[in-house]
Design an enzyme around this catalytic site. Structure first.
Site, PDB file in Angstrom:
ATOM      1  N   ASP A  67       0.874  -1.164   0.000  1.00  0.00           N
ATOM      2  CA  ASP A  67       0.000   0.000   0.000  1.00  0.00           C
ATOM      3  C   ASP A  67       0.920   1.225   0.000  1.00  0.00           C
ATOM      4  OD1 ASP A  67      -2.337   1.648   0.374  1.00  0.00           O
ATOM      5  OD2 ASP A  67      -1.766   1.806   2.479  1.00  0.00           O
ATOM      6  N   ASP A 251      -1.573  -0.700   5.855  1.00  0.00           N
ATOM      7  CA  ASP A 251      -1.879  -0.183   7.191  1.00  0.00           C
ATOM      8  C   ASP A 251      -3.290   0.331   7.355  1.00  0.00           C
ATOM      9  OD1 ASP A 251      -1.594   2.208   5.648  1.00  0.00           O
ATOM     10  OD2 ASP A 251      -1.280   3.303   7.523  1.00  0.00           O
ATOM     11  N   ASP A 255      -7.217  -1.803   3.866  1.00  0.00           N
ATOM     12  CA  ASP A 255      -6.248  -2.848   3.535  1.00  0.00           C
ATOM     13  C   ASP A 255      -6.515  -4.151   4.272  1.00  0.00           C
ATOM     14  OD1 ASP A 255      -4.617  -1.305   1.779  1.00  0.00           O
ATOM     15  OD2 ASP A 255      -3.744  -0.292   3.507  1.00  0.00           O
TER      16      ASP A 255
END
Length: 356
Positions: A67, A251, A255
């Site tokens: 991410d 995080d 996600d």
């Protein structure tokens, strides 16, 4: 031996010798000893394992998916306030931001330190958070969620590489530009992972331009922005269908489904609680190096586990026939059994020095 004509006393000694030399100490230590050493090495490298089989799955990884916001970048971004925003609107945006788990929302909340959360605020993962104040709905989140695409285009022209978060109060819309800083060792870590033969991808819910800027800095060609949680899971499913073993590093609240869907997952300690719970490991600090270290130690650990099993097998294949033949005494058998356990334990200590 008694059937062969040997007296019962020496036959009993041989039987005792066989029992001693076949004590499965080395076999019993082969895996746990490596796991303990590897877990300790990861703890020193600021990685906390949350799953018993995380080491084995980390060793199988051939693709790493990151991410962007709060993962490749530092969790505390800097905010540029919109021009002409009223103090009342900024205060409402700060209060609404306290109900969001997104890193960009934390930047908005930080501008209003005296703010307190709004009651009955509802967050939609991947979109934003909403609430009703004095009969008027307010929203904080993506440009589409706040219907602020036009304002976003103007702000994006002034801040082409920044991330954008919008605030809507009735018919009034404001767009905040959020400047994010890469983790200091992110380029070096990504380069090391690439040299190790791992595929690297970036999947982010942030706008495509901001994702492309980070991907260009890191030299990552496979990067997608503007993704919803379902889009990330779809990409992970596609990689799995190709036979890839994916490590997901993320995080945000959006996600969490992807972390649970990946072959193995890691999140930073600054991640929301749901995301940490979905991850197989968490890492501490502002650096990305623990992710590479976790992969390195896991590969070394699995190799040493296999070596220890072979040591135990070879030891028994050689020692047991000698003991059955009556060529050793119980004392020598005890020394051999202890020696094999020491060899396995000493070999496990090598797990402290993992390499990709």
């Amino acid at each position: 031996w008694i059937i062969a004509g040997l007296a019962w006393q020496p036959a009993l000694i041989i039987a005792i010798t066989v029992l001693i030399i076949t004590c499965p100490c080395a076999l019993g230590l082969a895996i746990p000893a490596v796991q303990v050493v590897a877990s300790g090495a990861l703890f020193k490298a600021n990685v906390l394992l949350q799953s018993g089989d995380a080491l084995e799955r980390l060793a199988e990884v051939d693709t790493v998916v990151f991410d962007k916001t709060g993962t490749l970048t530092l969790p505390e971004p800097a905010l540029d306030l919109p021009e002409g925003i009223a103090p009342e609107s900024l205060a409402l945006a700060g209060r609404l931001a306290l109900s969001s788990h997104h890193p960009l929302a934390r930047a908005v909340a930080a501008t209003v330190p005296e703010a307190y959360p709004l009651d009955e605020a509802a967050e939609e993962p991947g979109r934003g958070v909403r609430a009703v104040v004095d009969g008027t709905e307010i929203r904080l989140g993506s440009l589409t969620f706040c219907e602020a695409e036009a304002q976003g285009a103007v702000v994006a022209a002034r801040h082409p590489d920044a991330s954008l978060i919008a605030f809507r109060h009735g018919d009034v819309r404001h767009v905040f530009a959020v400047r994010q800083v890469l983790r200091p060792d992110a380029p070096a870590v990504v380069a090391a992972l690439r040299r190790a033969g791992l595929g690297i991808e970036i999947l982010s819910g942030d706008r495509a331009e901001a994702v492309a800027a980070v991907a260009s800095t890191l030299g990552v060609t496979a990067a997608c922005g503007g993704l919803k949680p379902a889009d990330k899971m779809a990409r992970l499913d596609a990689l799995k269908a190709e036979g890839r073993r994916v490590l997901m590093v993320g995080d945000g609240l959006n996600d969490a489904p992807a972390l649970a869907r990946a072959h193995v997952s890691i999140s930073p300690i600054t991640a929301v609680h749901l995301t940490q719970a979905a991850a197989d490991a968490v890492f501490l600090g502002d650096r990305l190096a623990p992710v590479a270290h976790a992969l390195a130690v896991s590969r070394t650990a699995v190799r040493l586990m296999k070596e220890n099993l072979w040591i135990a097998v070879v030891y028994n294949a050689i020692a047991v026939p000698i003991a059955i033949a009556g060529l050793v005494t119980p004392l020598i058998a005890a020394l051999a059994m202890s020696g094999s356990s020491i060899i396995v334990t000493a070999n496990a200590l090598r797990a402290r020095r993992g390499r990709l």
